[in-house]
Write a protein that holds these residues in place. Sequence first.
Motif, PDB file in Angstrom:
ATOM      1  N   VAL A  51      47.481-115.697  -9.264  1.00 49.84           N
ATOM      2  CA  VAL A  51      48.507-116.185  -8.343  1.00 49.84           C
ATOM      3  C   VAL A  51      49.191-114.977  -7.716  1.00 49.84           C
ATOM      4  O   VAL A  51      49.756-114.148  -8.418  1.00 49.84           O
ATOM      5  N   ALA A  52      49.120-114.871  -6.387  1.00 50.44           N
ATOM      6  CA  ALA A  52      49.687-113.712  -5.690  1.00 50.44           C
ATOM      7  C   ALA A  52      49.976-114.077  -4.240  1.00 50.44           C
ATOM      8  O   ALA A  52      49.420-115.042  -3.722  1.00 50.44           O
ATOM      9  N   PRO A  53      50.835-113.305  -3.573  1.00 50.44           N
ATOM     10  CA  PRO A  53      51.106-113.559  -2.152  1.00 50.44           C
ATOM     11  C   PRO A  53      49.856-113.372  -1.283  1.00 50.44           C
ATOM     12  O   PRO A  53      49.661-114.094  -0.322  1.00 50.44           O
ATOM     13  N   LEU A  54      49.018-112.407  -1.617  1.00 46.05           N
ATOM     14  CA  LEU A  54      47.785-112.184  -0.868  1.00 46.05           C
ATOM     15  C   LEU A  54      46.668-113.025  -1.474  1.00 46.05           C
ATOM     16  O   LEU A  54      46.670-113.311  -2.666  1.00 46.05           O
ATOM     17  N   ASP A  55      45.683-113.360  -0.636  1.00 46.52           N
ATOM     18  CA  ASP A  55      44.598-114.217  -1.092  1.00 46.52           C
ATOM     19  C   ASP A  55      43.258-113.484  -0.969  1.00 46.52           C
ATOM     20  O   ASP A  55      42.701-113.015  -1.934  1.00 46.52           O
ATOM     21  N   GLN A  56      42.770-113.409   0.260  1.00 48.38           N
ATOM     22  CA  GLN A  56      41.558-112.644   0.545  1.00 48.38           C
ATOM     23  C   GLN A  56      41.575-112.245   2.001  1.00 48.38           C
ATOM     24  O   GLN A  56      42.276-112.842   2.807  1.00 48.38           O
ATOM     25  N   GLY A  57      40.820-111.209   2.320  1.00 45.38           N
ATOM     26  CA  GLY A  57      40.784-110.732   3.703  1.00 45.38           C
ATOM     27  C   GLY A  57      40.177-109.361   3.787  1.00 45.38           C
ATOM     28  O   GLY A  57      39.297-109.005   3.008  1.00 45.38           O
ATOM     29  N   ARG A  58      40.701-108.584   4.742  1.00 45.95           N
ATOM     30  CA  ARG A  58      40.214-107.225   4.985  1.00 45.95           C
ATOM     31  C   ARG A  58      41.390-106.281   5.110  1.00 45.95           C
ATOM     32  O   ARG A  58      42.444-106.673   5.576  1.00 45.95           O
ATOM     33  N   PHE A  59      41.170-105.056   4.706  1.00 40.91           N
ATOM     34  CA  PHE A  59      42.126-104.015   5.059  1.00 40.91           C
ATOM     35  C   PHE A  59      41.345-102.851   5.643  1.00 40.91           C
ATOM     36  O   PHE A  59      40.203-102.594   5.291  1.00 40.91           O
ATOM     37  N   ARG A  60      41.988-102.212   6.603  1.00 45.68           N
ATOM     38  CA  ARG A  60      41.363-101.111   7.328  1.00 45.68           C
ATOM     39  C   ARG A  60      42.256 -99.890   7.193  1.00 45.68           C
ATOM     40  O   ARG A  60      43.444 -99.947   7.513  1.00 45.68           O
ATOM     41  N   ILE A  61      41.673 -98.795   6.741  1.00 43.38           N
ATOM     42  CA  ILE A  61      42.407 -97.547   6.577  1.00 43.38           C
ATOM     43  C   ILE A  61      41.854 -96.546   7.582  1.00 43.38           C
ATOM     44  O   ILE A  61      40.645 -96.327   7.649  1.00 43.38           O
ATOM     45  N   THR A  62      42.751 -95.980   8.382  1.00 45.70           N
ATOM     46  CA  THR A  62      42.368 -94.993   9.388  1.00 45.70           C
ATOM     47  C   THR A  62      43.247 -93.758   9.229  1.00 45.70           C
ATOM     48  O   THR A  62      44.246 -93.782   8.517  1.00 45.70           O
ATOM     49  N   THR A  63      42.871 -92.713   9.930  1.00 43.99           N
ATOM     50  CA  THR A  63      43.664 -91.487   9.968  1.00 43.99           C
ATOM     51  C   THR A  63      44.233 -91.332  11.366  1.00 43.99           C
ATOM     52  O   THR A  63      43.488 -91.369  12.343  1.00 43.99           O
ATOM     53  N   GLN A  64      45.558 -91.204  11.469  1.00 46.69           N
ATOM     54  CA  GLN A  64      46.220 -90.978  12.750  1.00 46.69           C
ATOM     55  C   GLN A  64      47.166 -89.797  12.594  1.00 46.69           C
ATOM     56  O   GLN A  64      48.060 -89.837  11.761  1.00 46.69           O
ATOM     57  N   ASN A  65      46.944 -88.770  13.402  1.00 46.04           N
ATOM     58  CA  ASN A  65      47.768 -87.551  13.358  1.00 46.04           C
ATOM     59  C   ASN A  65      47.856 -86.966  11.945  1.00 46.04           C
ATOM     60  O   ASN A  65      48.906 -86.519  11.520  1.00 46.04           O
ATOM     61  N   GLY A  66      46.763 -87.030  11.211  1.00 42.65           N
ATOM     62  CA  GLY A  66      46.718 -86.462   9.873  1.00 42.65           C
ATOM     63  C   GLY A  66      47.259 -87.365   8.776  1.00 42.65           C
ATOM     64  O   GLY A  66      47.186 -87.014   7.604  1.00 42.65           O
ATOM     65  N   ASP A  67      47.823 -88.515   9.137  1.00 45.83           N
ATOM     66  CA  ASP A  67      48.364 -89.444   8.142  1.00 45.83           C
ATOM     67  C   ASP A  67      47.434 -90.637   7.976  1.00 45.83           C
ATOM     68  O   ASP A  67      46.797 -91.085   8.922  1.00 45.83           O
ATOM     69  N   LEU A  68      47.376 -91.170   6.771  1.00 46.55           N
ATOM     70  CA  LEU A  68      46.598 -92.382   6.524  1.00 46.55           C
ATOM     71  C   LEU A  68      47.426 -93.595   6.918  1.00 46.55           C
ATOM     72  O   LEU A  68      48.620 -93.674   6.607  1.00 46.55           O
ATOM     73  N   ARG A  69      46.806 -94.534   7.619  1.00 51.15           N
ATOM     74  CA  ARG A  69      47.461 -95.771   8.058  1.00 51.15           C
ATOM     75  C   ARG A  69      46.629 -96.947   7.582  1.00 51.15           C
ATOM     76  O   ARG A  69      45.405 -96.867   7.547  1.00 51.15           O
ATOM     77  N   GLY A  70      47.290 -98.037   7.258  1.00 46.56           N
ATOM     78  CA  GLY A  70      46.572 -99.216   6.802  1.00 46.56           C
ATOM     79  C   GLY A  70      47.027-100.473   7.509  1.00 46.56           C
ATOM     80  O   GLY A  70      48.219-100.655   7.773  1.00 46.56           O
ATOM     81  N   ILE A  71      46.070-101.329   7.827  1.00 44.84           N
ATOM     82  CA  ILE A  71      46.332-102.659   8.374  1.00 44.84           C
ATOM     83  C   ILE A  71      45.631-103.656   7.462  1.00 44.84           C
ATOM     84  O   ILE A  71      44.433-103.525   7.201  1.00 44.84           O
ATOM     85  N   VAL A  72      46.384-104.622   6.969  1.00 55.33           N
ATOM     86  CA  VAL A  72      45.834-105.660   6.102  1.00 55.33           C
ATOM     87  C   VAL A  72      45.802-106.953   6.893  1.00 55.33           C
ATOM     88  O   VAL A  72      46.789-107.324   7.530  1.00 55.33           O
ATOM     89  N   ARG A  73      44.677-107.639   6.872  1.00 54.74           N
ATOM     90  CA  ARG A  73      44.549-108.964   7.492  1.00 54.74           C
ATOM     91  C   ARG A  73      44.222-109.945   6.383  1.00 54.74           C
ATOM     92  O   ARG A  73      43.078-110.028   5.942  1.00 54.74           O
TER      93      ARG A  73
END
Length: 167
Positions: A51-73
């Motif tokens: 039981v959790a707020p998230l269920d299933q999906g995708r997350f994408r990790i990219t590098t922008q200006n030397g920093d790691l960024r993440g988007i979760v769908r």
Amino acid sequence: MPRFCLLRFALLLVFGAGLVVGGCASSRSTQDEAAARTAVVGTWTYEVRGVAPLDQGRFRITTQNGDLRGIVRDRRLGRLRARVEVRDTRLQLTIDDLRISGFVEDDQFTGSLRRSQWTVTARRQTRTRSRFRSASLFAQRVRSAAAVDKPEILDCRSLLREASGCD
């Protein structure tokens, strides 16, 4: 006098060796950090067990200006931004008060979801107790860093047209 010169030479030799070893260790740690970042950058599919707020999906990790960024769908919550931290094989994604942490090995991520334990609110609220304390998460990388940086073939329509019967 020769004894003093010999001592000075020995100290310079030890100091020089320290610089070489320190320099090699520094470049090795930089290489390890780059390898750790490369191991997490990409697109991942995930599924949560429990039981959790998230269920299933995708997350994408990219590098922008030397920093790691993440988007979760997430299938349930939609699109969310995540703060990404990586050290060696340990990966942590933070979405508001939700923390996903675990280990990456061979394009697989095994971790757990937890809420931050300490929250401060300005006003008093009555809340119902959530059943969520922690849950496990398993993710598989479906696209590596090289594929993330390139546009997908199916994203664009070709501008080239084939003509039949040119005059």
